[in-house]
Scaffold this motif. Structure first.
Motif, PDB file in Angstrom:
ATOM      1  N   GLY A   1       7.433  32.214  -9.368  1.00  0.00           N
ATOM      2  CA  GLY A   1       7.839  31.300 -10.443  1.00  0.00           C
ATOM      3  C   GLY A   1       9.298  31.490 -10.785  1.00  0.00           C
ATOM      4  N   TYR A   2       9.752  30.686 -11.746  1.00  0.00           N
ATOM      5  CA  TYR A   2      11.208  30.622 -11.987  1.00  0.00           C
ATOM      6  C   TYR A   2      11.492  30.679 -13.482  1.00  0.00           C
ATOM      7  N   THR A   3      10.586  31.323 -14.239  1.00  0.00           N
ATOM      8  CA  THR A   3      10.737  31.292 -15.699  1.00  0.00           C
ATOM      9  C   THR A   3      10.682  32.674 -16.339  1.00  0.00           C
ATOM     10  N   GLY A   4      10.305  33.711 -15.563  1.00  0.00           N
ATOM     11  CA  GLY A   4      10.109  35.026 -16.157  1.00  0.00           C
ATOM     12  C   GLY A   4       8.773  35.163 -16.851  1.00  0.00           C
ATOM     13  N   GLU A   5       7.890  34.196 -16.664  1.00  0.00           N
ATOM     14  CA  GLU A   5       6.542  34.249 -17.244  1.00  0.00           C
ATOM     15  C   GLU A   5       5.520  34.446 -16.135  1.00  0.00           C
ATOM     16  N   ASP A   6       4.314  34.796 -16.538  1.00  0.00           N
ATOM     17  CA  ASP A   6       3.206  34.843 -15.606  1.00  0.00           C
ATOM     18  C   ASP A   6       2.875  33.396 -15.186  1.00  0.00           C
ATOM     19  N   GLY A   7       2.151  33.256 -14.102  1.00  0.00           N
ATOM     20  CA  GLY A   7       1.734  31.910 -13.715  1.00  0.00           C
ATOM     21  C   GLY A   7       1.656  31.750 -12.220  1.00  0.00           C
ATOM     22  N   PHE A   8       1.518  30.512 -11.816  1.00  0.00           N
ATOM     23  CA  PHE A   8       1.338  30.194 -10.404  1.00  0.00           C
ATOM     24  C   PHE A   8       2.303  29.100  -9.957  1.00  0.00           C
ATOM     25  N   GLU A   9       2.636  29.149  -8.692  1.00  0.00           N
ATOM     26  CA  GLU A   9       3.201  27.974  -8.029  1.00  0.00           C
ATOM     27  C   GLU A   9       2.130  27.523  -7.046  1.00  0.00           C
ATOM     28  N   ILE A  10       1.718  26.263  -7.177  1.00  0.00           N
ATOM     29  CA  ILE A  10       0.604  25.756  -6.376  1.00  0.00           C
ATOM     30  C   ILE A  10       1.122  24.691  -5.413  1.00  0.00           C
TER      31      ILE A  10
END
Lengths: 365, 131
Positions: free
Chosen positions: A189-198
């Motif tokens: 990712g590109y925000t410094g947060e947890d998460g996914f790129e799908i």
């Protein structure tokens, strides 16, 4: 007509303000860039990043090819799904693009590169690949890409796309991808947060977007994407680095694998020369202490050290003040005072380490 | 379509101008201008007492996206500024024609305000800029 992603109509229906972004019609925001920024930091938001360039590299010689093509070393990729961030350099050590490469198997690596550098990247990759008879380079315009980011991103993705994703991704560490049905789910990712790129089939993108929206994931435009990535201290191609700068001058020395010395990658010689001569400039963070907003190309005076220039700057919605990345003489230490020429007036700033914000919290001391 | 109040005058550089009973004029930026710029994060206002020439930069508005000059619509002297904007620049987005006003001028020549655009002419200008 500009390029459009499979989600173009969806954005229009959501009231997006569309802008031209490197030849693509993309959403700048859906009402308020600031609210979208906070939404990602506090909950979860989704970005259409289908304009990015997904390229599959296949064939028995792919790993050898990437050992030559990338400044980082693909030998670090040993387990299926593992991702590597790297610069792709020209022979002068200048950055042609920054990319993420995923390892799928010994004959298949997937590269995700920037949208604005598409033609140049493909020409470069194809010309380098000619030395390797067995490397097949395939663009994937049939795929779309949705990034879901924020502290609640994972839970909302599970709620939207099914609990089967949970077991498949629960143990994924940062910077790894896995495949779930037709979805390629990565913890990048590109925000410094947890998460996914799908990454998913283009035809499935509008439906998937809708499911995510129904689970409470708000659409986020490219405007907030830029302030989020700047707070996270992540480089932007074309602003913080380009073909005139090396990764060593752009805060990306950590992505350059000079060991083992036997690996001959494109740009290596230039980087070794620069290192031996002394790297003249580096990238630092700046925090503005006076009123105003830091912007790219503003001149920076670091008293006792010399001049520099802001490479990207903005207002930080999380911190409520202005921040920037700046290329300054390498000798400038953290904590140094700087003055920035903001439209003819000198404003006081402080040199800081970045990232500025990590997981929603200020990193400023 | 942006809102364009018919009781105001406008400039080609997207300021609005309202005549006040005391002979001064209040100046802000139009709804169209604030919409183009996006979320405001900083407004730099002129000093009270400053003399400005028509068309000269008088204030600066910075959105998350970019910085823009705000120009004096007519020659005059700054008599007041909207200090509330320092702590709440987003007021310019929320209420561009009301509490988002920026500064007041005492025009050097009262007739100079008459020469500015009316709402219909300003709307036509905005429409032409979109093409």
């Amino acid at each position: 007509m500009a390029n459009r992603t499979p989600l173009y109509e969806t954005h229009l229906k959501s009231g997006a303000k569309m802008v031209d972004f490197s030849g693509w019609d993309m959403p700048l925001h859906y009402g308020s860039q600031l609210e979208e920024h906070h939404q990602v930091r506090r909950d979860a938001g989704m970005f259409d990043v289908s304009h990015m360039n997904v390229v599959d590299l296949k064939g028995g010689e792919t790993r050898d090819f990437l050992r030559l093509l990338l400044a980082n070393n693909v030998e670090k990729l040993k387990t299926r799904g593992k991702a590597l961030y790297s610069c792709m350099l020209n022979s002068q050590g200048g950055v042609i693009d920054d990319v993420i490469v995923y390892y799928l198997d010994e004959t298949w690596f997937r590269m995700v590169a920037n949208a604005g550098t598409r033609e140049k990247d493909l020409a470069w990759i194809n010309s380098a690949a000619q030395q390797f008879g067995g490397v097949e380079v395939t663009e994937r315009p049939d795929l779309a890409m949705i990034a879901v980011q924020g502290p609640n991103a994972r839970e909302k993705v599970y709620a939207a796309l099914g609990e089967s994703l949970r077991s498949a991704t629960a143990d994924l560490k940062p910077f790894v991808a896995t495949t779930v049905g037709e979805l390629f789910v990565a913890t990048t990712g590109y925000t410094g947060e947890d998460g996914f790129e799908i990454i998913l089939p283009a035809k499935a993108a509008p439906f998937t977007w809708q499911m995510l929206a129904e689970a409470g994931v708000k659409p986020i435009g490219l405007g907030a994407r830029d302030t989020l990535r700047l707070e996270a201290g992540m480089n932007l191609y074309g602003a913080d680095m380009d073909e005139t700068t090396t990764p060593l001058e752009s805060g990306l020395a950590w992505t350059v694998a000079l060991e083992p010395s036997t690996r001959k990658f494109i740009g290596r010689e230039a980087l070794e020369k620069q290192k031996a001569a002394g790297i003249p400039r580096g990238l630092v963070g700046l925090v503005l202490e006076d009123k105003g907003v830091l912007r790219g190309h503003q001149k920076v005076l670091c008293e006792g050290y010399g001049m520099g220039e802001i490479t990207s700057g903005s207002f930080s919605p999380t911190l409520g003040l202005s921040i920037a990345l700046a290329r300054v003489p390498a000798s400038v230490p953290t904590g140094a005072r700087a003055q920035v020429d903001i439209r003819g007036k000198m404003a006081n700033a402080r040199v800081v380490k970045y990232p500025f914000v990590r997981h929603g919290k200020s990193c400023l001391s | 379509m942006s809102k364009t109040p018919s009781n105001l005058k406008y400039t080609k550089s997207h300021e609005w101008v309202r005549r006040e009973p005391d002979g001064t004029v209040t100046v802000g930026i139009t709804d169209h201008a604030q919409d183009l710029m996006g979320d405001m994060v900083y407004v730099e206002l002129p000093q009270v007492g400053r003399k400005v020439a028509a068309g000269k930069e008088c204030a600066v508005v910075e959105s998350v996206k970019a910085a823009s000059d705000v120009y004096a619509p007519v020659e005059g002297e700054v008599t007041a500024v909207n200090e509330a904007l320092a702590g709440a620049p987003e007021t310019v987005n929320k209420d561009p024609y009301g509490s988002g006003w920026m500064f007041r001028l005492r025009p050097a020549n009262a007739a100079s305000v008459d020469a500015l655009l009316d709402a219909a002419a300003y709307d036509a200008l905005v429409a032409s800029e979109k093409h």
